[in-house]
Design an enzyme around this catalytic site. Structure first.
Site, mmCIF file in Angstrom:
data_model
loop_
_atom_site.group_PDB
_atom_site.id
_atom_site.type_symbol
_atom_site.label_atom_id
_atom_site.label_comp_id
_atom_site.label_asym_id
_atom_site.label_seq_id
_atom_site.Cartn_x
_atom_site.Cartn_y
_atom_site.Cartn_z
ATOM 1 N N GLU A 93 12.618 9.287 20.159
ATOM 2 C CA GLU A 93 12.370 9.988 18.896
ATOM 3 C C GLU A 93 13.520 10.947 18.627
ATOM 4 O O GLU A 93 13.828 11.774 19.493
ATOM 5 C CB GLU A 93 11.038 10.740 18.947
ATOM 6 C CG GLU A 93 9.849 9.804 19.022
ATOM 7 C CD GLU A 93 8.504 10.516 18.980
ATOM 8 O OE1 GLU A 93 8.482 11.764 19.115
ATOM 9 O OE2 GLU A 93 7.478 9.841 18.797
ATOM 10 N N HIS A 113 5.875 11.183 13.880
ATOM 11 C CA HIS A 113 5.160 11.945 14.904
ATOM 12 C C HIS A 113 4.661 13.286 14.350
ATOM 13 O O HIS A 113 4.902 14.352 14.943
ATOM 14 C CB HIS A 113 6.033 12.174 16.135
ATOM 15 C CG HIS A 113 5.229 12.407 17.384
ATOM 16 N ND1 HIS A 113 5.754 12.298 18.649
ATOM 17 C CD2 HIS A 113 3.917 12.768 17.556
ATOM 18 C CE1 HIS A 113 4.821 12.573 19.557
ATOM 19 N NE2 HIS A 113 3.697 12.862 18.913
#
Length: 304
Positions: free
Chosen positions: A251, A269
């Site tokens: 990420e 997220h």
């Protein structure tokens, strides 16, 4: 007066009232503040490695907002006897709502239908049948706090709930004995397990082959739970009817062809970062820091 620093964006207006008068919170610390700090409240994206520990010789406690500690060097913390506070439960409802939101987006075909209207292709609307949650079966993998809340929300939509978790006590009415059985019976599968050696690439080509044709898969757990290449092939073949992702590995993620599929919904997220849950996780983290600095045992900590 002891100093606690924020590493990542942490709102002083929320945190300072939880800390006692003898603890000062610094939202935008200097290098000297970091060196002097007895405590740190750390956001999820901040890497707290051994080098960071070395910069903080007076450190007594670290509080991580949330429960994931992949970016915290727990061994370094343990070596110095520094507890790492976590905040389980603070975002339970937010993540559960996010999982249901992903499922609704996909079942109701909101992505392609939005595109259809925006491009003036109104008469093509029958090419995208709109589904229902009512009377459908949701399969929940992992029945901890979030999994249980997903079950409650799904039942409110009139869904039948199945759950698989070899480590939890499950009601007999919803328990299945294997993940293979769960994916074969579920119209929507949602993942709520931690990332371990056993769960890494849990949803792979072999398991996807056992899914009910056209099922929806949602991952608000950890990015590495799914083999994206295998999921992409399952979408292209129609084995998967849709895929919702709030988590990725790494990420932020590198671009993947699956991101362009019309039956995919992506969020960065943030399903656990609703306004209400973010405030609560700051409060819980600050309380954990205060407990340690005042000689009490915090509610929850992580270990190596």
């Amino acid at each position: 007066m002891k100093v606690v620093v924020g590493l990542g964006s942490v709102e002083s207006s929320v945190v300072q009232p939880i800390l006692s008068d003898g603890i000062r919170f610094i939202e935008n610390p200097t290098e000297q503040d970091i060196s002097d700090a007895a405590g740190a409240i750390v956001r999820a994206a901040f890497r707290f490695d051994a080098a960071q520990f070395a910069k903080m010789p007076k450190l007594e406690v670290v509080a991580r907002t949330g429960v994931g500690t992949e970016l915290v060097d727990l061994a370094a913390a343990a070596e110095r006897g520094i507890p790492v506070v976590i905040t389980p439960g603070s975002n339970t409802n937010a993540v559960a709502e996010g999982a249901i939101a992903h499922a609704l987006h996909l079942v109701k075909r909101l992505g392609p239908l939005t595109q259809l209207v925006s491009t003036g292709d109104w008469n093509e609307r029958t090419a995208y049948p709109v589904g229902d949650l009512e009377n459908q079966t949701i399969g929940i993998v992992g029945f901890g706090r979030i999994g249980r809340r997903v079950a409650q929300l799904a039942e409110a939509f009139g869904m039948k709930v199945l759950a698989y978790d070899p480590f939890a006590e499950l009601p007999a009415a919803i328990k299945v004995e294997s993940i293979d059985e769960l994916v074969a019976r579920a119209d929507v599968v949602t993942l709520h397990v931690p990332l371990t050696k056993q769960t890494n690439q849990l949803v792979n080509e072999k398991l996807l082959g056992k899914f009910k044709p056209g099922a929806i898969l949602v991952n608000c757990g950890r990015g590495s739970l799914i083999d994206l290449d295998a999921a992409h092939q399952a979408l292209r073949s129609g084995k998967l009817g849709g895929l919702g992702l709030d988590v990725f590995d790494p990420e932020p993620p590198a671009h993947h062809p699956i991101f362009e599929h019309e039956n995919v919904v992506l969020t960065p997220h943030v399903m656990g970062l609703s306004l209400q849950s973010t405030r609560q996780t700051f409060i819980d983290a600050a309380q954990g820091v205060r407990d340690v600095l005042e000689g009490r045992t915090p509610r929850a900590t992580a270990s190596a």
